[in-house]
Each structure stands twice: as C-alpha cells, then as structure tokens.
Design a protein around this motif. Structure first.
Motif, PDB file in Angstrom:
ATOM      1  N   ILE A  78       6.144  -5.755   1.129  1.00  0.00           N
ATOM      2  CA  ILE A  78       6.501  -6.331   2.435  1.00  0.00           C
ATOM      3  C   ILE A  78       6.550  -7.852   2.362  1.00  0.00           C
ATOM      4  CG2 ILE A  78       5.725  -6.610   4.829  1.00  0.00           C
ATOM      5  CD1 ILE A  78       4.624  -3.718   4.627  1.00  0.00           C
ATOM      6  N   GLU A  79       5.616  -8.449   1.662  1.00  0.00           N
ATOM      7  CA  GLU A  79       5.655  -9.907   1.479  1.00  0.00           C
ATOM      8  C   GLU A  79       6.963 -10.327   0.812  1.00  0.00           C
ATOM      9  OE1 GLU A  79       3.850 -12.151   2.642  1.00  0.00           O
ATOM     10  OE2 GLU A  79       1.780 -11.504   2.875  1.00  0.00           O
ATOM     11  N   MET A  80       7.374  -9.584  -0.196  1.00  0.00           N
ATOM     12  CA  MET A  80       8.621  -9.900  -0.887  1.00  0.00           C
ATOM     13  C   MET A  80       9.819  -9.720   0.041  1.00  0.00           C
ATOM     14  SD  MET A  80      10.025  -8.325  -4.486  1.00  0.00           S
ATOM     15  CE  MET A  80       9.903  -6.630  -3.899  1.00  0.00           C
ATOM     16  N   LEU A  84      12.580 -12.607   1.172  1.00  0.00           N
ATOM     17  CA  LEU A  84      14.010 -12.459   0.880  1.00  0.00           C
ATOM     18  C   LEU A  84      14.873 -12.537   2.133  1.00  0.00           C
ATOM     19  CD1 LEU A  84      13.932  -9.670  -1.870  1.00  0.00           C
ATOM     20  CD2 LEU A  84      14.603 -12.057  -2.166  1.00  0.00           C
ATOM     21  N   GLY A  85      14.247 -12.488   3.308  1.00  0.00           N
ATOM     22  CA  GLY A  85      14.990 -12.686   4.550  1.00  0.00           C
ATOM     23  C   GLY A  85      15.547 -11.437   5.189  1.00  0.00           C
ATOM     24  N   ALA A  86      14.940 -10.289   4.938  1.00  0.00           N
ATOM     25  CA  ALA A  86      15.396  -9.056   5.574  1.00  0.00           C
ATOM     26  C   ALA A  86      15.106  -9.088   7.073  1.00  0.00           C
ATOM     27  CB  ALA A  86      14.715  -7.850   4.940  1.00  0.00           C
ATOM     28  N   ASN A  87      15.815  -8.253   7.804  1.00  0.00           N
ATOM     29  CA  ASN A  87      15.599  -8.142   9.244  1.00  0.00           C
ATOM     30  C   ASN A  87      14.320  -7.387   9.559  1.00  0.00           C
ATOM     31  OD1 ASN A  87      16.646  -8.080  12.170  1.00  0.00           O
ATOM     32  ND2 ASN A  87      16.378  -5.897  11.749  1.00  0.00           N
ATOM     33  N   GLY A  88      14.040  -6.350   8.759  1.00  0.00           N
ATOM     34  CA  GLY A  88      12.893  -5.527   9.076  1.00  0.00           C
ATOM     35  C   GLY A  88      12.495  -4.594   7.956  1.00  0.00           C
ATOM     36  N   LEU A 108      -0.349  -2.660   7.134  1.00  0.00           N
ATOM     37  CA  LEU A 108       1.043  -3.012   6.862  1.00  0.00           C
ATOM     38  C   LEU A 108       1.604  -3.939   7.936  1.00  0.00           C
ATOM     39  CD1 LEU A 108       2.507   0.410   5.626  1.00  0.00           C
ATOM     40  CD2 LEU A 108       1.397  -1.410   4.307  1.00  0.00           C
ATOM     41  N   LEU A 109       1.255  -3.681   9.194  1.00  0.00           N
ATOM     42  CA  LEU A 109       1.743  -4.527  10.276  1.00  0.00           C
ATOM     43  C   LEU A 109       1.174  -5.938  10.187  1.00  0.00           C
ATOM     44  CD1 LEU A 109       1.643  -2.081  13.336  1.00  0.00           C
ATOM     45  CD2 LEU A 109       3.631  -2.784  11.993  1.00  0.00           C
ATOM     46  N   ASP A 110      -0.036  -6.075   9.703  1.00  0.00           N
ATOM     47  CA  ASP A 110      -0.631  -7.406   9.534  1.00  0.00           C
ATOM     48  C   ASP A 110       0.210  -8.258   8.589  1.00  0.00           C
ATOM     49  OD1 ASP A 110      -2.715  -6.983  11.252  1.00  0.00           O
ATOM     50  OD2 ASP A 110      -4.174  -6.473   9.689  1.00  0.00           O
ATOM     51  N   VAL A 111       0.754  -7.626   7.577  1.00  0.00           N
ATOM     52  CA  VAL A 111       1.579  -8.346   6.594  1.00  0.00           C
ATOM     53  C   VAL A 111       2.999  -8.531   7.115  1.00  0.00           C
ATOM     54  CG1 VAL A 111       2.400  -8.345   4.203  1.00  0.00           C
ATOM     55  CG2 VAL A 111       0.185  -7.328   4.755  1.00  0.00           C
ATOM     56  N   ALA A 112       3.446  -7.624   7.961  1.00  0.00           N
ATOM     57  CA  ALA A 112       4.849  -7.602   8.396  1.00  0.00           C
ATOM     58  C   ALA A 112       5.155  -8.530   9.558  1.00  0.00           C
ATOM     59  CB  ALA A 112       5.229  -6.177   8.787  1.00  0.00           C
ATOM     60  N   ASP A 113       4.227  -9.380   9.929  1.00  0.00           N
ATOM     61  CA  ASP A 113       4.407 -10.270  11.067  1.00  0.00           C
ATOM     62  C   ASP A 113       5.772 -10.955  11.026  1.00  0.00           C
ATOM     63  OD1 ASP A 113       3.609 -11.697  13.395  1.00  0.00           O
ATOM     64  OD2 ASP A 113       3.245 -13.449  12.133  1.00  0.00           O
ATOM     65  N   GLY A 114       6.562 -10.787  12.096  1.00  0.00           N
ATOM     66  CA  GLY A 114       7.880 -11.413  12.173  1.00  0.00           C
ATOM     67  C   GLY A 114       9.015 -10.480  11.805  1.00  0.00           C
ATOM     68  N   TYR A 139       1.326  -0.027  19.294  1.00  0.00           N
ATOM     69  CA  TYR A 139       1.617  -1.116  18.362  1.00  0.00           C
ATOM     70  C   TYR A 139       2.946  -1.773  18.716  1.00  0.00           C
ATOM     71  CZ  TYR A 139      -2.182   1.078  15.873  1.00  0.00           C
ATOM     72  OH  TYR A 139      -3.415   1.605  15.554  1.00  0.00           O
ATOM     73  N   SER A 140       2.870  -2.961  19.311  1.00  0.00           N
ATOM     74  CA  SER A 140       4.074  -3.630  19.807  1.00  0.00           C
ATOM     75  C   SER A 140       5.029  -4.040  18.689  1.00  0.00           C
ATOM     76  CB  SER A 140       3.683  -4.859  20.628  1.00  0.00           C
ATOM     77  OG  SER A 140       2.945  -5.785  19.840  1.00  0.00           O
ATOM     78  N   GLN A 141       4.523  -4.188  17.480  1.00  0.00           N
ATOM     79  CA  GLN A 141       5.400  -4.569  16.365  1.00  0.00           C
ATOM     80  C   GLN A 141       6.350  -3.452  15.963  1.00  0.00           C
ATOM     81  OE1 GLN A 141       1.775  -6.256  14.135  1.00  0.00           O
ATOM     82  NE2 GLN A 141       3.498  -7.070  13.003  1.00  0.00           N
ATOM     83  N   ILE A 142       5.956  -2.209  16.232  1.00  0.00           N
ATOM     84  CA  ILE A 142       6.837  -1.083  15.909  1.00  0.00           C
ATOM     85  C   ILE A 142       7.843  -0.942  17.047  1.00  0.00           C
ATOM     86  CG2 ILE A 142       6.976   1.398  15.460  1.00  0.00           C
ATOM     87  CD1 ILE A 142       4.091   1.251  14.443  1.00  0.00           C
ATOM     88  N   THR A 143       9.104  -1.155  16.732  1.00  0.00           N
ATOM     89  CA  THR A 143      10.139  -1.162  17.766  1.00  0.00           C
ATOM     90  C   THR A 143      10.916   0.146  17.843  1.00  0.00           C
ATOM     91  OG1 THR A 143      11.707  -2.133  16.200  1.00  0.00           O
ATOM     92  CG2 THR A 143      10.454  -3.655  17.589  1.00  0.00           C
ATOM     93  N   THR A 144      10.957   0.903  16.738  1.00  0.00           N
ATOM     94  CA  THR A 144      11.850   2.053  16.650  1.00  0.00           C
ATOM     95  C   THR A 144      11.165   3.219  15.951  1.00  0.00           C
ATOM     96  OG1 THR A 144      13.734   0.537  16.452  1.00  0.00           O
ATOM     97  CG2 THR A 144      14.126   2.829  15.853  1.00  0.00           C
TER      98      THR A 144
END
Length: 229
Positions: A78-80, A84-88, A108-114, A139-144
């Motif tokens: 996820i850090e990588m 690299l600039g992925a959307n999600g 995983l969500l802690d690392v996926a911020d943004g 979990y507000s970070q999960i959108t879909t």
C-alpha cells in the motif's frame, strides 16, 4: 454511473482507457480472484493512463484470511501504491469465522490514508452480508463494496443486491455490482438494480475469457446502455 474494468496487464490498461472505462481495477491472476500486481506493472500503468486506477492488494490466493506476515506485506504494498500515485486500493479480509477481520482492515486503512478504498468480493464469502455491511459502514475510508450479492453470479442475485443497495443508502458506502456480468445480458440486469457502479472482468473480453483481450465493442455497448438509461 461508473464503469470499472479489470486490467491484468499493461495492454489491458491501455485498452481499457481507450475503449471507455471510467476506472481501472489493476488485478492480475483473475483465475485466482486477483493478486497484488508487480511494481513494474503498477509503475507503467500510472505512466500510461490518466483515468483513475485502483490496485488490488492481496498477497496470495489461498484465502481471504491473513496472518501477520501477510499484513506486513500488504502494508508495504500500500505504501508503494500511494507513492506511485494510484487513485485507490482494493482490499478485503475475513476471519476464520467468515466475519470482516477488523483488526487487519484497521491496519491497512492506517497506511492507506488518502487513498480511495474498495472492499472486494471477500464480502461475498462473509457468513452474513448484512452483518458485513454494517461492520464496513463504521469505516469512513472505505467508500465502495464490490459484490455479486453473495457467492453467485450477480444476475442470479438481484433481490440480495437490491437489499444491499437499499441498506447502503443510509451509509457513506456505495455498492458496485460485479461478477458474472455480460455485455449481451447487461441491459436486463441494469434495469433491475440501481447501484452507483458496475465492475466488469471477463464479460468485456473476447470470448468472455481472461485469456483473451478486452473487446472494444462490448465496452461500447455497456456504456451506451448506461448512458441511454
């Protein structure tokens, strides 16, 4: 209404963007329900297209149950992906009891911020989808949520999909319908449900096979149905 198309390699990526996909799920090894792509594929994908790319994060195809080593691997991936600039990202984890593994998801969500986050079809193998939806809504970070309405092909689970879509309307989550969709029968499915997105894999390929390339005519047909309706 959004059309997401699975790309398993760089040719797929370029074709999906050219043929009219709104978003790409980058996920090789779809005969095994997808695994994390290589650095090279992710890097070249971000260079090649301007449409959003969501990347599968799944360290192996053995199951959706992950141990400490798996989690460390996914966090590094996820850090990588962020760099690299992925959307999600596209993630999912279950406990041995087939409930959402919140401890793994939190890490995983802690690392996926943004990053935008989709919970993948691990959802369809949960012991109770309504229970799983209620859990993910915390979990507000999960959108879909990507779902076929259970361990079925989506066209065979219309009532369950409509129930999930109805329940999700009271949350921040959106339901993306996928698995078993075909261009030839899409219009019938489309008019029976009201999700915010559709997810296509083999159904937009030559001979409906992941062994074949994407089919421009099938994607065009799906887009026309979504736009006219």
């Amino acid at each position: 209404m959004l059309l997401e198309v699975i790309a398993t390699n760089l040719t797929d990526v370029k074709d999906a963007a050219q043929f009219g996909a709104d978003r790409i799920e980058l996920s090789p090894a779809m005969t095994e329900l997808g695994i994390t792509p290589s650095y090279g594929l992710m890097n070249k994908t971000m260079e090649a297209v301007s449409i959003p790319v969501n990347v599968m994060v799944r360290p192996h195809s053995q199951s959706f149950v992950y141990n400490k080593n798996d989690v460390e691997t996914m966090k590094s991936d996820i850090e990588m992906i962020k760099n690299l600039g992925a959307n999600g990202i596209v993630i999912g984890a279950l406990t041995p009891e087939q409930t959402v593994d919140e401890e793994v998801i939190k890490q995983l969500l802690d690392v996926a911020d943004g990053l935008e986050v989709t919970f993948h079809r691990a959802f369809d193998f949960a012991r109770n989808q309504l229970e799983a939806l209620e859990c993910l809504a915390k979990y507000s970070q999960i959108t879909t949520i990507l779902t076929a309405g259970g361990d079925y092909k989506a066209p065979d689970a219309i009532p369950q999909l409509n129930q999930l879509i109805h329940l999700a309307k009271d949350t921040h989550l959106s339901i993306m319908v996928g698995h078993g969709l075909r261009a030839e029968t899409f219009a019938d499915v489309y008019h029976q449900i009201e999700p915010q997105a559709f997810h296509f894999g083999s159904g937009v390929r030559v001979n409906d096979s992941f062994d074949k390339s994407l089919d421009a005519d099938k994607i065009k047909k799906i887009k026309q149905i979504m736009q006219v309706s």
